[in-house]
Design an enzyme around this catalytic site. Structure first.
Site, PDB file in Angstrom:
ATOM      1  N   TRP A 100       0.828  -1.202   0.000  1.00  0.00           N
ATOM      2  CA  TRP A 100       0.000   0.000   0.000  1.00  0.00           C
ATOM      3  C   TRP A 100       0.866   1.258   0.000  1.00  0.00           C
ATOM      4  CZ3 TRP A 100      -4.230  -1.333  -1.914  1.00  0.00           C
ATOM      5  CH2 TRP A 100      -4.890  -2.500  -1.531  1.00  0.00           C
ATOM      6  N   ASP A 172      -1.727   7.067   6.115  1.00  0.00           N
ATOM      7  CA  ASP A 172      -2.780   6.139   5.698  1.00  0.00           C
ATOM      8  C   ASP A 172      -3.068   5.261   6.917  1.00  0.00           C
ATOM      9  OD1 ASP A 172      -4.296   4.031   4.758  1.00  0.00           O
ATOM     10  OD2 ASP A 172      -2.949   3.508   3.093  1.00  0.00           O
ATOM     11  N   LYS A 196     -12.026  -1.425   6.678  1.00  0.00           N
ATOM     12  CA  LYS A 196     -11.191  -2.297   7.502  1.00  0.00           C
ATOM     13  C   LYS A 196     -11.645  -2.261   8.962  1.00  0.00           C
ATOM     14  CE  LYS A 196      -8.582  -3.240   3.943  1.00  0.00           C
ATOM     15  NZ  LYS A 196      -7.651  -2.242   3.425  1.00  0.00           N
TER      16      LYS A 196
HETATM   17  C1  LIG Z   1      -7.010  -1.852   2.034  1.00  0.00           C
HETATM   18  C2  LIG Z   1      -5.994  -0.779   2.120  1.00  0.00           C
HETATM   19  C3  LIG Z   1      -5.896   0.226   1.138  1.00  0.00           C
HETATM   20  C4  LIG Z   1      -6.749   0.237  -0.120  1.00  0.00           C
HETATM   21  O1  LIG Z   1      -8.051   0.526   0.147  1.00  0.00           O
HETATM   22  P1  LIG Z   1      -9.134   0.633  -1.040  1.00  0.00           P
HETATM   23  O2  LIG Z   1     -10.274   1.303  -0.328  1.00  0.00           O
HETATM   24  O3  LIG Z   1      -9.432  -0.751  -1.474  1.00  0.00           O
HETATM   25  O4  LIG Z   1      -8.587   1.457  -2.128  1.00  0.00           O
HETATM   26  C5  LIG Z   1      -4.962   1.217   1.323  1.00  0.00           C
HETATM   27  N1  LIG Z   1      -4.160   1.244   2.401  1.00  0.00           N
HETATM   28  C6  LIG Z   1      -4.214   0.281   3.355  1.00  0.00           C
HETATM   29  C7  LIG Z   1      -3.293   0.352   4.537  1.00  0.00           C
HETATM   30  C8  LIG Z   1      -5.137  -0.751   3.240  1.00  0.00           C
HETATM   31  O5  LIG Z   1      -5.197  -1.706   4.186  1.00  0.00           O
END
Ligand SMILES: *Cc1c(COP(=O)(O)O)cnc(C)c1O
Length: 362
Positions: A100, A172, A196
């Site tokens: 990511w 993030d 998540k």
């Molecule tokens: C799942 C995830 C993403 C991507 O998320 P999407 O909503 O599918 O684009 C980005 N960063 C992290 C840390 C993630 O776990």
């Protein structure tokens, strides 16, 4: 079917009360006789839900007045571009701690190249398949921003503190938001997908330091400009109404559990339970460096000499209604995601299963 123990990495399990209230709202939104799927997002009833959701974010994370939270579509992956669009002027540093983080860096590199700006990895843990968090590197004070991924969903590593950073800090927090108290004042931007730990797929959150915007000289397309969404309180265009509704219900549940501080305690207990078994059980071994172990995503493999038992253990867990523990293809083995709605009983069921399997193989 008996109780199913879900350890999916995302979209995550949500509490039963969230499912129940969402079903009710699909039938009838707040006694209006109209489904939440069909209400106008300009009706007063919806305004209240938006206000409540923003207020819960503020309350649960103790967001200071300097910051505001917005809700948008496009997934966390589109936020990778938002970050570069809104903050990259000359130079940005990224902490490369996994897939990511690399994807986030790619967007900044690409945008930067076309405009004479650079984005680069300040430090990386690629040398050991992202099994640890890099430490001891220098962060230049003249960066536009330093970008970190606090929880590395695929590798099970986590940054569990709020860094002191000499330049603006951007994070993030897709997969560990609301699992620990965060000092929001240390960040110019915190973003992530809701799916998540705080809701269903379809909505992202961005906690923005209001005076951090407007530093770049480029034209920013309207929809990619955080200011558009700050000004209109996430109602510039049709927001992801249902996803926000479900996220709001999830936040109400977190509050009822005692808030983020309580979630942090419970999440730590769940993680300790599972890591304890991984460390005790001779058949298994954890893949992340101990000091960087994530409390959200627990990654482990069969111990050396027992690799041939992997498929058998997977079938063994499946027969006991344990699902979603297959590791990401880039790590292999197993990954149990212990997001907020996963209970201690769920984790205990997995631990019992590991013990039983050990007995079977003795
Ligand atoms: C799942 C995830 C993403 C991507 O998320 P999407 O909503 O599918 O684009 C980005 N960063 C992290 C840390 C993630 O776990």
């Amino acid at each position: 079917m008996g109780k199913v123990h879900v350890f999916n990495a995302g979209p995550c399990l949500l509490p039963q009360v969230v499912y129940d209230n969402s079903i009710e709202a699909i039938k009838d939104f707040k006694g209006t006789g109209v489904s939440v799927l069909s209400i106008s997002h300009r009706t007063p009833g919806w305004d209240e839900t938006m206000d409540e959701c923003r207020a819960l974010w503020r309350e649960l994370l103790h967001i200071p007045d300097t910051h505001e939270v917005v809700f948008l579509g496009g997934g966390a992956s589109l936020q990778f571009l938002y970050v570069a669009m809104n903050y990259l002027e000359k130079k940005a540093g990224y902490l490369e701690t996994g897939v990511w983080a690399k994807k986030a860096l790619k967007e900044a590199k690409g945008l930067g190249e076309s405009q004479g700006a650079v984005a680069y990895a300040l430090a990386s843990s690629a040398d050991r398949n992202y099994s640890y968090i890099p430490k001891g590197y220098e962060i230049p004070a003249d960066l536009d921003y330093f970008h970190i991924t606090t929880n590395n969903t695929i590798y099970g590593t986590e940054i569990k503190e709020d860094y002191d950073c000499p330049c603006p800090l951007i994070a993030d927090m897709s997969s560990d938001i609301m699992s620990r108290p965060v000092d929001v004042s240390k960040y110019d931007l915190i973003y992530g997908g809701a799916q998540k730990n705080v809701g269903p797929a379809g909505v992202i959150f961005a906690i923005i330091k209001k005076d951090s915007l407007g530093r770049v000289s480029r034209y920013i397309p309207t929809m990619l400009d955080y200011r558009t969404h700050l000004d209109k309180l996430s109602m510039f265009n049709t927001p992801p109404v249902f996803s926000i509704f479900v996220m709001n219900e999830t936040l109400k549940w977190i509050k009822s559990m005692g808030g983020v501080e309580a979630m942090h305690r419970i999440d730590n207990e769940k993680a300790d339970l599972l890591y304890g078994e991984i460390d005790r059980n001779p058949l298994f071994v954890g893949t992340a460096a101990k000091e960087d172990r994530s409390i959200m995503n627990v990654c482990f493999v069969m111990a050396p000499g027992f690799e041939n038992l992997q498929d058998e253990f997977m079938a063994f867990t499946k027969a006991r209604n344990i699902i979603g523990i297959k590791g990401h293809r880039s790590v292999g083995g197993f990954r149990a995601s212990l997001y907020n709605a996963c209970t201690k009983e769920d984790v205990q069921a997995l631990v019992d299963c590991m013990k039983e399997f050990e007995e079977l193989k003795k």
